[in-house]
Design a protein around this motif. Structure first.
Motif, PDB file in Angstrom:
ATOM      1  N   UNK A 108      -9.844 -10.001  -1.473  1.00  9.52           N
ATOM      2  CA  UNK A 108      -8.666 -10.558  -0.809  1.00  9.52           C
ATOM      3  C   UNK A 108      -7.837  -9.455  -0.171  1.00  9.52           C
ATOM      4  N   UNK A 109      -7.767  -8.303  -0.869  1.00  9.02           N
ATOM      5  CA  UNK A 109      -7.071  -7.129  -0.340  1.00  9.02           C
ATOM      6  C   UNK A 109      -8.044  -5.944  -0.414  1.00  9.02           C
ATOM      7  N   UNK A 110      -8.886  -5.775   0.588  1.00  6.73           N
ATOM      8  CA  UNK A 110      -9.955  -4.767   0.521  1.00  6.73           C
ATOM      9  C   UNK A 110      -9.460  -3.359   0.836  1.00  6.73           C
ATOM     10  N   UNK A 111     -10.331  -2.376   0.601  1.00  7.79           N
ATOM     11  CA  UNK A 111     -10.070  -1.006   1.038  1.00  7.79           C
ATOM     12  C   UNK A 111     -10.382  -0.887   2.524  1.00  7.79           C
ATOM     13  N   UNK A 112      -9.514  -0.227   3.273  1.00  3.91           N
ATOM     14  CA  UNK A 112      -9.811   0.042   4.681  1.00  3.91           C
ATOM     15  C   UNK A 112      -8.905   1.148   5.203  1.00  3.91           C
ATOM     16  N   UNK A 113      -9.249   1.645   6.382  1.00  2.47           N
ATOM     17  CA  UNK A 113      -8.524   2.755   7.017  1.00  2.47           C
ATOM     18  C   UNK A 113      -8.000   2.288   8.374  1.00  2.47           C
ATOM     19  N   UNK A 114      -6.777   2.734   8.716  1.00  2.00           N
ATOM     20  CA  UNK A 114      -6.163   2.376   9.989  1.00  2.00           C
ATOM     21  C   UNK A 114      -5.746   3.643  10.730  1.00  2.00           C
ATOM     22  N   UNK A 115      -6.077   3.690  12.007  1.00  2.00           N
ATOM     23  CA  UNK A 115      -5.782   4.852  12.854  1.00  2.00           C
ATOM     24  C   UNK A 115      -4.866   4.425  13.996  1.00  2.00           C
ATOM     25  N   UNK A 116      -3.733   5.117  14.130  1.00  2.00           N
ATOM     26  CA  UNK A 116      -2.774   4.842  15.203  1.00  2.00           C
ATOM     27  C   UNK A 116      -2.522   6.138  15.973  1.00  2.00           C
ATOM     28  N   UNK A 121      -7.598  -2.735  18.357  1.00  2.00           N
ATOM     29  CA  UNK A 121      -6.580  -3.673  18.817  1.00  2.00           C
ATOM     30  C   UNK A 121      -5.619  -3.013  19.800  1.00  2.00           C
ATOM     31  N   UNK A 122      -5.338  -3.715  20.865  1.00  4.81           N
ATOM     32  CA  UNK A 122      -4.251  -3.349  21.770  1.00  4.81           C
ATOM     33  C   UNK A 122      -3.057  -4.237  21.417  1.00  4.81           C
ATOM     34  N   UNK A 123      -1.974  -3.618  20.936  1.00  6.50           N
ATOM     35  CA  UNK A 123      -0.784  -4.366  20.509  1.00  6.50           C
ATOM     36  C   UNK A 123       0.273  -4.341  21.591  1.00  6.50           C
ATOM     37  N   UNK A 124       0.933  -5.471  21.796  1.00 10.44           N
ATOM     38  CA  UNK A 124       1.967  -5.548  22.829  1.00 10.44           C
ATOM     39  C   UNK A 124       3.287  -4.956  22.364  1.00 10.44           C
ATOM     40  N   UNK A 125       3.366  -4.638  21.055  1.00  9.38           N
ATOM     41  CA  UNK A 125       4.554  -3.969  20.513  1.00  9.38           C
ATOM     42  C   UNK A 125       4.122  -2.882  19.541  1.00  9.38           C
ATOM     43  N   UNK A 126       5.010  -1.927  19.305  1.00 11.85           N
ATOM     44  CA  UNK A 126       4.730  -0.894  18.320  1.00 11.85           C
ATOM     45  C   UNK A 126       4.748  -1.487  16.914  1.00 11.85           C
ATOM     46  N   UNK A 127       3.927  -0.914  16.053  1.00 13.60           N
ATOM     47  CA  UNK A 127       3.964  -1.236  14.619  1.00 13.60           C
ATOM     48  C   UNK A 127       4.537  -0.008  13.924  1.00 13.60           C
ATOM     49  N   UNK A 128       5.865   0.128  13.882  1.00 19.93           N
ATOM     50  CA  UNK A 128       6.508   1.380  13.460  1.00 19.93           C
ATOM     51  C   UNK A 128       6.212   1.785  12.026  1.00 19.93           C
ATOM     52  N   UNK A 129       5.822   0.847  11.175  1.00 20.17           N
ATOM     53  CA  UNK A 129       5.561   1.198   9.774  1.00 20.17           C
ATOM     54  C   UNK A 129       4.224   1.916   9.599  1.00 20.17           C
ATOM     55  N   UNK A 130       3.372   1.893  10.618  1.00 19.06           N
ATOM     56  CA  UNK A 130       2.081   2.564  10.528  1.00 19.06           C
ATOM     57  C   UNK A 130       2.211   4.020  10.964  1.00 19.06           C
ATOM     58  N   UNK A 131       1.536   4.909  10.211  1.00 19.63           N
ATOM     59  CA  UNK A 131       1.473   6.322  10.561  1.00 19.63           C
ATOM     60  C   UNK A 131       0.220   6.572  11.397  1.00 19.63           C
ATOM     61  N   UNK A 132      -0.024   7.837  11.737  1.00 17.84           N
ATOM     62  CA  UNK A 132      -1.251   8.143  12.477  1.00 17.84           C
ATOM     63  C   UNK A 132      -2.470   7.787  11.629  1.00 17.84           C
ATOM     64  N   UNK A 133      -2.488   8.235  10.365  1.00 18.31           N
ATOM     65  CA  UNK A 133      -3.578   7.929   9.441  1.00 18.31           C
ATOM     66  C   UNK A 133      -3.030   7.077   8.299  1.00 18.31           C
ATOM     67  N   UNK A 134      -3.701   5.961   8.001  1.00 17.56           N
ATOM     68  CA  UNK A 134      -3.244   5.035   6.965  1.00 17.56           C
ATOM     69  C   UNK A 134      -4.438   4.591   6.123  1.00 17.56           C
ATOM     70  N   UNK A 135      -4.335   4.747   4.818  1.00 14.04           N
ATOM     71  CA  UNK A 135      -5.388   4.314   3.899  1.00 14.04           C
ATOM     72  C   UNK A 135      -4.835   3.186   3.040  1.00 14.04           C
ATOM     73  N   UNK A 136      -5.488   2.046   3.071  1.00 15.38           N
ATOM     74  CA  UNK A 136      -5.091   0.895   2.260  1.00 15.38           C
ATOM     75  C   UNK A 136      -6.095   0.747   1.118  1.00 15.38           C
ATOM     76  N   UNK A 137      -5.618   0.819  -0.125  1.00 15.05           N
ATOM     77  CA  UNK A 137      -6.471   0.739  -1.293  1.00 15.05           C
ATOM     78  C   UNK A 137      -6.186  -0.534  -2.080  1.00 15.05           C
ATOM     79  N   UNK A 138      -7.235  -1.234  -2.412  1.00 17.69           N
ATOM     80  CA  UNK A 138      -7.109  -2.449  -3.212  1.00 17.69           C
ATOM     81  C   UNK A 138      -6.721  -2.099  -4.637  1.00 17.69           C
ATOM     82  N   UNK A 139      -6.152  -3.056  -5.330  1.00 15.64           N
ATOM     83  CA  UNK A 139      -5.812  -2.857  -6.737  1.00 15.64           C
ATOM     84  C   UNK A 139      -6.949  -3.206  -7.676  1.00 15.64           C
ATOM     85  N   UNK A 140      -8.150  -3.461  -7.123  1.00 19.46           N
ATOM     86  CA  UNK A 140      -9.276  -3.904  -7.931  1.00 19.46           C
ATOM     87  C   UNK A 140     -10.140  -2.766  -8.464  1.00 19.46           C
ATOM     88  N   UNK A 141      -9.778  -1.519  -8.154  1.00 22.34           N
ATOM     89  CA  UNK A 141     -10.537  -0.385  -8.666  1.00 22.34           C
ATOM     90  C   UNK A 141     -11.961  -0.357  -8.140  1.00 22.34           C
TER      91      UNK A 141
END
Length: 395
Positions: free
Chosen positions: A248-256, A213-233
């Motif tokens: 509904x809330x899957x595991x995924x990784x975000x890179x900024x 994604x190319x964002x037109x604004x900064x997403x300041x809450x995101x770090x360089x490396x971000x791991x999102x973990x679901x609560x479903x184990x």
């Protein structure tokens, strides 16, 4: 780190020190004895029991038991265990199926650190390109390898999509190893078909849908490396084959990358890459991923909003999506499995397909599905193993 862990689970900070010591010991033992070693003779496998004394303080049962069970020896909270085992995704497994030896992945990240090439990963490619050209290598652009020609029990050259032919007595394929066999032509074509069929039936790593994604604004809450973990184990580690199976809330990784490298995005804007693990084409039984792409995007944005990142949907100016069929078509990845063959105990480093074919002389392989395995460092090691084998065979 210790203080943060203690806020999640009292005493976890001290346990983290114990875990990190074990993870580093696994790394120190595994790299020279398994990862950097090519197993070319039966005697190489016979020497495996002799490595037991080198385990030191590392428990063999801990190395072989499921990763999550091993982590339970140190941490009770599933969130900490999930954070220290998310790397299992990259070897095509889950914490419930990956062997505990993969704690070495966390060991290298947390003790050696994570490095970022200024200017993006393309600078690594350009550096390798320049180094190869200095050694006399020539590159052909805007064409691909259409076939590996064989005769007399050996390779004879490569046929390109532009119709040209490159004679060669050594061919190194960086196409995914199983798919490389579909390129064999001439007298080895039947062997290639049979070999590909056997290898294609093995277990493969996760498919991946990547969103750039190319964002037109900064997403300041995101770090360089971000791991999102679901609560479903464990349920959240199941690879979705359809939109209906996606959490509904899957595991995924975000890179900024702009957090480290300002050239990664214009001032005041952001470049974001999201890696969403899904079923590969072998597991899904289809090459239709459109509905899963849409559901995945919605789930990612929903999860980010719930985590306090904000609603960034309106900030997305451009989007590039890559699905398992595209990974297959772009890079020759079998089943569109982004990380090649999986890494269960029966497919670990010495038990993966060799860097040299045993029947077609002069045919070698590099990449994620040969030894030692997937990931950039291991793929580079596979190149070193192939180069060393070629020198041994032709010196």
């Amino acid at each position: 780190m210790r203080a943060q862990l203690d806020t999640v689970e009292p005493g976890a900070g001290a346990q983290y020190d114990r875990f990190l010591k074990q993870a580093r010991a696994s790394l120190n033992m595994g790299v020279p004895n398994f990862i950097e070693k090519d197993f070319t003779r039966a005697s190489d496998y016979l020497r495996l029991p002799a490595l037991l004394p080198k385990l030191g303080g590392v428990s063999l049962p801990q190395l072989l038991e499921p990763h999550d069970r091993m982590l339970k020896r140190y941490f009770k909270d599933w969130r900490i265990r999930g954070l220290l085992s998310f790397q299992d995704l990259y070897v095509g497994l889950s914490p419930a199926t990956a062997p505990g030896v993969f704690s070495l992945l966390a060991g290298t990240e947390l003790t050696d650190g994570v490095f970022y090439p200024a200017g993006g990963f393309a600078t690594v490619v350009k550096g390798l390109l320049a180094a190869a050209e200095r050694c006399g290598a020539q590159f052909h652009y805007n064409c691909a390898a259409a076939g590996i020609e064989t005769a007399g029990g050996r390779v004879t050259g490569v046929r390109l999509t532009d119709g040209s032919h490159l004679p060669a007595d050594i061919v190194v394929s960086n196409r995914d190893l199983p798919a490389s066999y579909t390129l064999l032509e001439g007298e080895a074509i039947e062997y290639g078909t049979q070999r590909h069929g056997r290898l294609a039936a093995m277990e493969y790593s996760a498919g991946v849908i990547s969103y750039c994604w190319a964002l037109k604004r900064r997403a300041p809450a995101l770090l360089h490396h971000n791991v999102f973990l679901s609560g479903k184990g464990e349920e959240a580690w199941q690879r979705a084959r359809s939109a209906e199976e996606l959490q509904q809330f899957p595991n995924f990784y975000v890179h900024c990358p702009a957090r480290t490298d300002p050239t990664a995005a214009p001032d005041g804007r952001d470049s974001v890459m999201v890696l969403l693990p899904v079923a590969n084409m072998q597991q899904s039984g289809t090459d239709e991923y459109e509905a899963l792409v849409t559901a995945g995007r919605e789930a990612i944005l929903r999860t980010m909003a719930a985590a306090g990142i904000g609603d960034i949907a309106e900030d997305i100016e451009e989007e590039v999506v890559t699905t398992p069929p595209q990974w297959r078509d772009l890079y020759g990845l079998q089943h569109g499995a982004a990380f090649g063959l999986s890494h269960g105990l029966n497919q670990l480093a010495p038990f993966r397909p060799a860097v040299k074919d045993q029947r077609v002389d002069g045919l070698y392989f590099v990449g994620a599905s040969t030894r030692p395995g997937n990931g950039v460092p291991l793929c580079m090691i596979s190149a070193a193993l192939a180069a060393e084998r070629i020198q041994q065979d032709h010196t």
